[in-house]
Write a protein that holds these residues in place. Structure first.
Motif, short mmCIF file in Angstrom:
data_model
loop_
_atom_site.label_atom_id
_atom_site.label_comp_id
_atom_site.label_asym_id
_atom_site.label_seq_id
_atom_site.Cartn_x
_atom_site.Cartn_y
_atom_site.Cartn_z
N UNK A 178 0.84 -1.20 0.00
CA UNK A 178 0.00 0.00 0.00
C UNK A 178 0.87 1.24 0.00
N UNK A 179 0.49 2.22 -0.82
CA UNK A 179 1.22 3.48 -0.88
C UNK A 179 0.21 4.59 -1.15
N UNK A 180 -0.08 5.37 -0.12
CA UNK A 180 -1.10 6.40 -0.26
C UNK A 180 -2.43 5.77 -0.57
N UNK A 181 -3.07 6.23 -1.63
CA UNK A 181 -4.38 5.69 -2.00
C UNK A 181 -4.26 4.42 -2.83
N UNK A 182 -3.05 4.05 -3.18
CA UNK A 182 -2.85 2.89 -4.07
C UNK A 182 -2.59 1.61 -3.30
N UNK A 183 -3.07 0.53 -3.81
CA UNK A 183 -2.77 -0.80 -3.29
C UNK A 183 -2.40 -1.71 -4.47
N UNK A 184 -1.27 -2.39 -4.31
CA UNK A 184 -0.85 -3.37 -5.31
C UNK A 184 -1.01 -4.76 -4.70
N UNK A 185 -1.67 -5.64 -5.44
CA UNK A 185 -2.03 -6.95 -4.88
C UNK A 185 -1.53 -8.10 -5.73
N UNK A 186 -1.14 -9.17 -5.05
CA UNK A 186 -0.91 -10.45 -5.72
C UNK A 186 -1.59 -11.53 -4.89
N UNK A 187 -2.17 -12.50 -5.55
CA UNK A 187 -2.94 -13.54 -4.88
C UNK A 187 -2.74 -14.84 -5.64
N UNK A 188 -2.28 -15.88 -4.93
CA UNK A 188 -1.95 -17.16 -5.56
C UNK A 188 -2.62 -18.29 -4.81
N UNK A 189 -3.14 -19.26 -5.54
CA UNK A 189 -3.73 -20.42 -4.87
C UNK A 189 -3.48 -21.68 -5.65
N UNK A 190 -3.48 -22.82 -4.93
CA UNK A 190 -3.30 -24.10 -5.60
C UNK A 190 -3.97 -25.19 -4.79
N UNK A 191 -4.49 -26.19 -5.50
CA UNK A 191 -5.02 -27.40 -4.87
C UNK A 191 -4.25 -28.57 -5.44
N UNK A 192 -3.85 -29.54 -4.58
CA UNK A 192 -2.97 -30.61 -5.06
C UNK A 192 -3.69 -31.72 -5.81
N UNK A 193 -4.99 -31.87 -5.58
CA UNK A 193 -5.77 -32.87 -6.30
C UNK A 193 -7.25 -32.65 -6.04
N UNK A 194 -8.06 -33.46 -6.72
CA UNK A 194 -9.50 -33.48 -6.44
C UNK A 194 -10.35 -32.50 -7.19
#
Lengths: 283, 283, 283
Positions: free
Chosen positions: C216-232
């Protein structure tokens, strides 16, 4: 811009229920939860315009009633002539009788009146309310069948004189009609009420009785409620209840209720009983 | 927390209706009743965020519209650049034309404009409104068909100069399009308005005319409203109305309305007439 | 009469989406828009009654959620003993884990967590919340299956200690259960969070990971989001996002999101990607 009032009731019980010969089950149960919008405009000259939208919802599952504003959806003009109300309106014949004496939980949920019957007319309605005269009030409503169902009539009347409260309801649609007479009496900590209904189903005519008593002491209320129908089929219902009023808006309560809606057969095919614990919060 | 405005309109008539060769019937009728939530946040720097949710309902039966927030469901950012609005939005092409001249009862109910046609695009919309320039305002909207229907375009423009109010609407979806031009003129107690619409259905092109006049005197309004379509099929509609404004928010009114939506056949297969008495209450 | 708060969120994006091998399409998209009513009554003696009704709606089409008050429909009594909540309640196991770390757009819309699984129990619920102890809070809920589905259990726990925020969720219904552990850490302008979920589907058991970072910097937000499922089946998802907060209530944002929910096959049968531009307005 204008002042709209948002209001409602969330009324939820946790119950141990038995249906016919089934095993007892814990359920979470809605007891006629609702929310609504209403407002009144003072037009001047004694004239007032008002409206009401009221929506039922299942406080256990979050589902809205199948008709969203099925409880109330009307506009009204009131003046010295009385009042004219148009739209979808819960019958005054019901408010004046079965609803009035259902003191333990406002005729809601599993312990609501399972016997009161007859035409219950709310849609496509024109209602006229007489000006209040002393303790007497009365309304007459016509429902338009609109070539889909039969036209109908609904009448509700109330008379209040100190501790005595009398009421009368009548409704008719096609060959079916019902009338009911109600009394309710306040005697210090004790309130006793009841109604007698004559429900003409066309082929047969039912007699339905209801008696309700309350003993109030401080924040506590002890309730008993008994009902019976003589045929069509023969049926019985009783409820014992206890309410503890945490405030005017919020109560916790418990009841045990039981009914058999078909005493004409030995089979347990319309039996129900439940032990309930609940919270009712008005907003 | 924030200031949300609750608003709405309950508009209900009691009508004596005749459909084709059927017998006359009394009905209770909804006339585009609605309620909504709206609000605006002043962000500063000339920027404003706002939203609107608006829901139609049947004031005669209590049923909600099939799409609950089908009238409006949008979020908007406005600034010196104009405004961007996203979501479900009633077309500006309609507000600028057919809706604008429907003075006797806000283009609602059985006496609403039965001829105005063409693509009516509200879902999945991105709308840009130009900054107001003098009396001129304009919006351009794109609707995403999302591979289910064709993409669409909707344009509305308005120009106000004293007693003169002009408008223009255009919408297009796939092979169908329509445009309409509207004028409305205030001349003391008399207001005259009308539009001409060209509705390109693909195979044929309809010309649709509408004329509306109002004479206002104190709380009274006398209305006449006439419409015709030259083909597709040939059709006609007229309404005579009288409104008595009890206040800015509440009126009682009556109208007689009649239409034949298929004058190309002698059969009474798309005819309707109604004598109505109603109450409209804004809240 | 009483003080009811109306609140909500309109969150709408314009997106360029690709589903499997289909062509890219522009769509207007809802991102978990909602509105609600809530209120609290201070009963005195440390006791409070409260309620919440919350309804999801599609901000792109105006359609209400299939269960109108499907997000929340409950009544609650709170005191020194903690709190009891009855009704329809979004699971605390979810709020404590998957929802908590979804910082870029509150786990809504096309970039919401597509991997988090397991029993998601909201209907017919009795929930007990322990009194808050330091930074620790916990709730345990039972859901009544009512002979239609299996009974269930839902547990959520949270622990906050300065910049460290830990959470745990567990839910079980019949043979299926899941638990998840979550951490979130504030380090000046950087926030890092994630959870690990073990989802027992009966036949197989999935491991699901999620990591989320914000700068976050002032009014700005930089985002990263990662997900994984191993099976199913084996699955993956990632999102890059940028938010610009116009105010506390209103942001404009963009994200690119992509998932493949079936990496076990070479066929593009569960793939999705989208480039989105949106506005979120809280009211």
């Amino acid at each position: 811009q204008s002042s709209v009032t948002l209001y409602g009731r969330v009324n939820t019980t946790v119950e141990n229920q038995k249906v016919n010969n089934g095993s007892r089950t814990w359920v979470v149960q809605n007891n006629s939860s609702r929310f609504g919008l209403k407002g009144t405009e003072d037009i001047g000259g004694g004239l007032k315009a008002s409206f009401n939208l009221e929506s039922g919802f299942n406080s256990d599952t979050g589902a809205a009633a199948s008709t969203f504003w099925g409880r109330e959806a009307w506009v009204q003009l009131a003046g010295s002539f009385g009042a004219i109300r148009l739209g979808n309106i819960t019958p005054e014949s019901y408010f004046a009788t079965a609803d009035y004496v259902s003191m333990h939980n406002h005729d809601t949920g599993p312990s609501s009146d399972a016997l009161y019957g007859g035409p219950f007319l709310n849609k496509n309605k024109v209602m006229y309310m007489l000006p209040a005269m002393g303790g007497f009030s009365m309304s007459v409503a016509m429902t338009a069948g609109e070539k889909v169902v039969k036209n109908g009539t609904d009448i509700g009347a109330n008379y209040d004189a100190g501790p005595m409260h009398l009421g009368f309801g009548y409704s008719k649609q096609g060959a079916q009609s019902q009338w009911a007479a109600r009394g309710l009496f306040e005697m210090g900590p004790v309130t006793l009420g009841g109604y007698f209904q004559r429900n003409d189903l066309g082929a047969t005519t039912q007699n339905i009785w209801r008696l309700a008593g309350m003993y109030a002491s401080g924040a506590s209320e002890f309730h008993v409620n008994l009902g019976a129908a003589n045929k069509g089929p023969k049926a019985g219902q009783w409820t014992l209840g206890y309410n503890y009023n945490l405030s005017k808006r919020t109560k916790v309560y418990t009841y045990y209720t039981k009914y058999d809606l078909n005493k004409d057969t030995a089979a347990a095919d319309a039996e129900f009983s439940s032990l309930a614990f609940g919270v009712r919060h008005n907003f």
